[in-house]
Write an enzyme that holds these catalytic residues in place. Sequence first.
Site, mmCIF file in Angstrom:
data_model
loop_
_atom_site.group_PDB
_atom_site.id
_atom_site.type_symbol
_atom_site.label_atom_id
_atom_site.label_comp_id
_atom_site.label_asym_id
_atom_site.label_seq_id
_atom_site.Cartn_x
_atom_site.Cartn_y
_atom_site.Cartn_z
ATOM 1 N N CYS A 294 -1.859 16.257 -10.113
ATOM 2 C CA CYS A 294 -1.377 14.877 -10.093
ATOM 3 C C CYS A 294 -0.291 14.641 -11.145
ATOM 4 O O CYS A 294 -0.462 14.968 -12.315
ATOM 5 C CB CYS A 294 -2.555 13.930 -10.320
ATOM 6 S SG CYS A 294 -2.046 12.234 -10.626
ATOM 7 N N CYS B 207 -1.712 12.067 -13.995
ATOM 8 C CA CYS B 207 -2.846 12.335 -14.883
ATOM 9 C C CYS B 207 -2.333 12.692 -16.290
ATOM 10 O O CYS B 207 -1.255 13.271 -16.447
ATOM 11 C CB CYS B 207 -3.695 13.482 -14.326
ATOM 12 S SG CYS B 207 -4.896 12.962 -13.076
ATOM 13 N N HIS C 89 -8.247 9.793 -12.660
ATOM 14 C CA HIS C 89 -7.558 9.947 -11.382
ATOM 15 C C HIS C 89 -8.281 9.260 -10.220
ATOM 16 O O HIS C 89 -7.639 8.770 -9.287
ATOM 17 C CB HIS C 89 -7.399 11.445 -11.081
ATOM 18 C CG HIS C 89 -6.678 11.730 -9.811
ATOM 19 N ND1 HIS C 89 -5.304 11.637 -9.716
ATOM 20 C CD2 HIS C 89 -7.118 12.072 -8.574
ATOM 21 C CE1 HIS C 89 -4.937 11.929 -8.475
ATOM 22 N NE2 HIS C 89 -6.025 12.194 -7.768
ATOM 23 N N ASN D 54 0.670 -0.852 -4.555
ATOM 24 C CA ASN D 54 0.464 -0.377 -3.186
ATOM 25 C C ASN D 54 -0.802 0.454 -3.216
ATOM 26 O O ASN D 54 -0.822 1.515 -3.843
ATOM 27 C CB ASN D 54 1.627 0.516 -2.726
ATOM 28 C CG ASN D 54 2.948 -0.219 -2.655
ATOM 29 O OD1 ASN D 54 2.980 -1.402 -2.354
ATOM 30 N ND2 ASN D 54 4.039 0.487 -2.925
ATOM 31 N N SER E 64 2.266 6.884 -2.873
ATOM 32 C CA SER E 64 2.485 8.323 -2.780
ATOM 33 C C SER E 64 1.542 9.121 -3.679
ATOM 34 O O SER E 64 1.622 10.338 -3.728
ATOM 35 C CB SER E 64 3.950 8.646 -3.071
ATOM 36 O OG SER E 64 4.366 8.038 -4.267
ATOM 37 N N HIS F 191 -3.740 8.326 -7.710
ATOM 38 C CA HIS F 191 -4.036 7.946 -9.094
ATOM 39 C C HIS F 191 -3.809 6.433 -9.236
ATOM 40 O O HIS F 191 -2.751 5.930 -8.843
ATOM 41 C CB HIS F 191 -3.120 8.720 -10.051
ATOM 42 C CG HIS F 191 -3.573 8.630 -11.473
ATOM 43 N ND1 HIS F 191 -4.101 9.710 -12.152
ATOM 44 C CD2 HIS F 191 -3.623 7.582 -12.333
ATOM 45 C CE1 HIS F 191 -4.442 9.318 -13.381
ATOM 46 N NE2 HIS F 191 -4.154 8.038 -13.507
ATOM 47 N N HIS G 217 -2.485 3.184 -9.921
ATOM 48 C CA HIS G 217 -1.271 2.739 -10.590
ATOM 49 C C HIS G 217 -0.601 1.628 -9.805
ATOM 50 O O HIS G 217 -0.851 1.445 -8.616
ATOM 51 C CB HIS G 217 -0.288 3.905 -10.766
ATOM 52 C CG HIS G 217 0.386 4.337 -9.504
ATOM 53 N ND1 HIS G 217 -0.250 5.050 -8.506
ATOM 54 C CD2 HIS G 217 1.651 4.137 -9.053
ATOM 55 C CE1 HIS G 217 0.589 5.278 -7.513
ATOM 56 N NE2 HIS G 217 1.752 4.733 -7.808
ATOM 57 N N GLN H 173 3.322 -0.834 -9.943
ATOM 58 C CA GLN H 173 4.718 -0.730 -10.326
ATOM 59 C C GLN H 173 5.225 -2.085 -10.810
ATOM 60 O O GLN H 173 4.580 -3.119 -10.595
ATOM 61 C CB GLN H 173 5.562 -0.287 -9.133
ATOM 62 C CG GLN H 173 5.159 1.065 -8.567
ATOM 63 C CD GLN H 173 6.192 1.602 -7.583
ATOM 64 O OE1 GLN H 173 7.393 1.658 -7.890
ATOM 65 N NE2 GLN H 173 5.747 1.989 -6.411
HETATM 66 O O1 LIG Z 1 7.366 4.092 -5.360
HETATM 67 P P1 LIG Z 1 6.405 4.713 -4.415
HETATM 68 O O2 LIG Z 1 4.968 4.281 -4.620
HETATM 69 O O3 LIG Z 1 6.523 6.197 -4.348
HETATM 70 O O4 LIG Z 1 6.878 4.167 -3.001
HETATM 71 C C1 LIG Z 1 6.262 3.153 -2.265
HETATM 72 O O5 LIG Z 1 6.528 1.855 -2.787
HETATM 73 C C2 LIG Z 1 7.895 1.434 -2.779
HETATM 74 C C3 LIG Z 1 7.956 0.001 -3.244
HETATM 75 O O6 LIG Z 1 7.246 -0.876 -2.402
HETATM 76 C C4 LIG Z 1 8.520 1.609 -1.389
HETATM 77 O O7 LIG Z 1 9.900 1.388 -1.491
HETATM 78 C C5 LIG Z 1 8.262 3.000 -0.819
HETATM 79 O O8 LIG Z 1 8.733 3.057 0.499
HETATM 80 C C6 LIG Z 1 6.774 3.292 -0.865
HETATM 81 O O9 LIG Z 1 6.499 4.571 -0.356
#
Ligand SMILES: O=P(O)(O)O[C@H]1O[C@H](CO)[C@@H](O)[C@H](O)[C@H]1O
Lengths: 363, 363
Positions: free
Chosen positions: B52, B55, B121, B166, B174, B177, B179, B181
């Site tokens: 990961c 991590c 994780h 997300n 993706s 873990h 998290h 943004q």
């Molecule tokens: O930044 P990450 O988690 O890799 O990416 C994810 O969130 C982003 C923000 O919503 C998007 O633009 C990406 O398409 C999604 O895969």
Amino acid sequence: FGGFDFTDNSHRRFNPLTNSWILVSPHRASRPWMGQQEPSFKSSEPEFNTKCHLCPENVGASGDINPRYLSTFVFPNDFPAVKLNQPSLVDDGKEKTIKDRFMKTRNVEGRCFVICFSPKHNSTVPRMKDGELNNVVNAWTELYLKLETEARSDGSPYKYLHIFENKGTAMGCSNLHPHGQAWCLNVIPDEVDKEFQSFSKYSREHASCLLGDYITLESEERERIVLENDVFLVVVPYWAVWPFETLLLGKQLLHSLADFNCKEKMELVSIMKKLTTKYDNLFQTSFLYIMGLRQAPFNATQQEKDNSWFHIHFYSPLLRSATVRKFLVGFELLGEPQRDLNAEQAAKLLADLDDGVHYTDRL
Amino acid sequence: FGGFDFTDNSHRRFNPLTNSWILVSPHRASRPWMGQQEPSFKSSEPEFNTKCHLCPENVGASGDINPRYLSTFVFPNDFPAVKLNQPSLVDDGKEKTIKDRFMKTRNVEGRCFVICFSPKHNSTVPRMKDGELNNVVNAWTELYLKLETEARSDGSPYKYLHIFENKGTAMGCSNLHPHGQAWCLNVIPDEVDKEFQSFSKYSREHASCLLGDYITLESEERERIVLENDVFLVVVPYWAVWPFETLLLGKQLLHSLADFNCKEKMELVSIMKKLTTKYDNLFQTSFLYIMGLRQAPFNATQQEKDNSWFHIHFYSPLLRSATVRKFLVGFELLGEPQRDLNAEQAAKLLADLDDGVHYTDRL
Ligand SMILES: O=P(O)(O)O[C@H]1O[C@H](CO)[C@@H](O)[C@H](O)[C@H]1O
Ligand SMILES: O=P(O)(O)O[C@H]1O[C@H](CO)[C@@H](O)[C@H](O)[C@H]1O
């Protein structure tokens, strides 16, 4: 644009159809991907699937036996999102209490149809013969004409017919058998209405047609054109959100399929087949997309008619390969749509692809 | 409402935040599903995953070694959608040619951060201890305060910080873990701006706060309340689009995390944990969602400040089980958002669930 690089620098573009902004981050396509992988397309589906609810002579979702259909097959959706003859909500739309401000509710009525494109379970639009695809366009046209006629009678609940296709299970399609849907409502659906409002505003301000002017501009610029024939133009719109989103536009004002002559239908068939062939060839897979037609509403006012310039939207999520798609999620849905390659890059990739030979015929 | 059945008859509801309509088809939840199945959640993930990128002490996406962090870990995104110090697009926004009408382009600058919620994780928000979750809220607050301070200096490109998560690979995440943004832009993102515009309009028309009035109404109606404590209220909004969409609202006007006292932070932690525990308990799985905070912009004008009523949106796609989700596709994206159970039904299901014991502790 001193030093500004449209293939590297982030910028925002404006969508004049929906009146909204999108964030373009063209450098971002190179980030590594460790997220979800879409299932690859299995080309091994049989021409007839005994378990499919849409194959001819099988049992449909309602329990009835499907006819032995040979070209297209249109039938009412067994689980329609809108129905006819509902009890009526009594709401005069006036705001008398605070509740009326927040709990605005309206009646909706209508019908939902399923349109099987072909009896062949494993066919898709780019794999169909021109004649077969012509049957699909005819089925759409007949449905439009039939409902348009019914819409003329007193008290008819038909105002707008939304014809669309969800292609691929990752696009919410519950059955791979080639089919689309058509939902007919007593109102113009919100997304369609937003476009109509933009068209009205544009013609008020510029005494001219938004899509007509846009076509003229794209035909001059030639940077975002994917395909073109006598009647239609396909571009990746300047404001595209989905990675390989395209806009299929009539070059002249055609209000609906009801206006099409034979030549125009043939050109539509031809360009749809070429576009979806390019889509499949891009990542050598049966491409994912949703598509929806935009046409004139029924019993159109003059203004509604002026606003109805035939076009088709294709939204396609695949981004880098048959298995890696773009997700429109936390930033996109709650902040602002964001894309990872710019419209010109997507258009160039699509324009350069073969539109005649499908990749499976080359293997 | 003579004979009208909100749990069976289709109707449209209006979203006063985004100014759009949605189609509710409550009878539709019973249709059979033969489409895509989401992968079930594997609870067997280890607490530390050697592969990961997030991590502690592993190699991050950039190639650097992550610190041995013990609570939360905030760092700049290695593949940011917006950057600082870009060359400038010279565009005065005036429409001189037809091209200016269609190719409206604007500068955008900013920074993107990743916020690891925990070194573990295999943790998730509902599985974290109150103290751990408090660290997340503190990390959000510190980031907000830091950028707010920087925003005060001349020529700073910071206007709005969008904090989001997300959750789940099917929501585009993706890496499992835990998290979130935070993307900080020099503009208010479009979706946030639409809300602000609705708030402005409402206060102009009613000399009152949209969300304040809505909270009063929901507190009287009590039909859509999922959770409540001294400081916050969670409802399935009347106009919810996603099956189990919720809106977490401050009951009083709090502009941003910077306004929160200790008690308010604790109550936020408590209600977030309860809500996500209910989500997990609903289908006995690690629930999918995207969530995003709404707070005051930096260098807020008085109007912007008045419009900033702290709230969090949760959009969650699971519909019937851990593996069957709702797809917003051909009708929803090109016609009008459509849902298969009504907001009251979703609220009742969530309200009735245990918010204390997580299902995995009961197994
Ligand atoms: O930044 P990450 O988690 O890799 O990416 C994810 O969130 C982003 C923000 O919503 C998007 O633009 C990406 O398409 C999604 O895969
Ligand atoms: O009718 P289908 O193909 O079973 O269903 C699909 O398309 C509908 C219309 O876009 C959506 O409401 C459904 O969520 C989706 O799964």
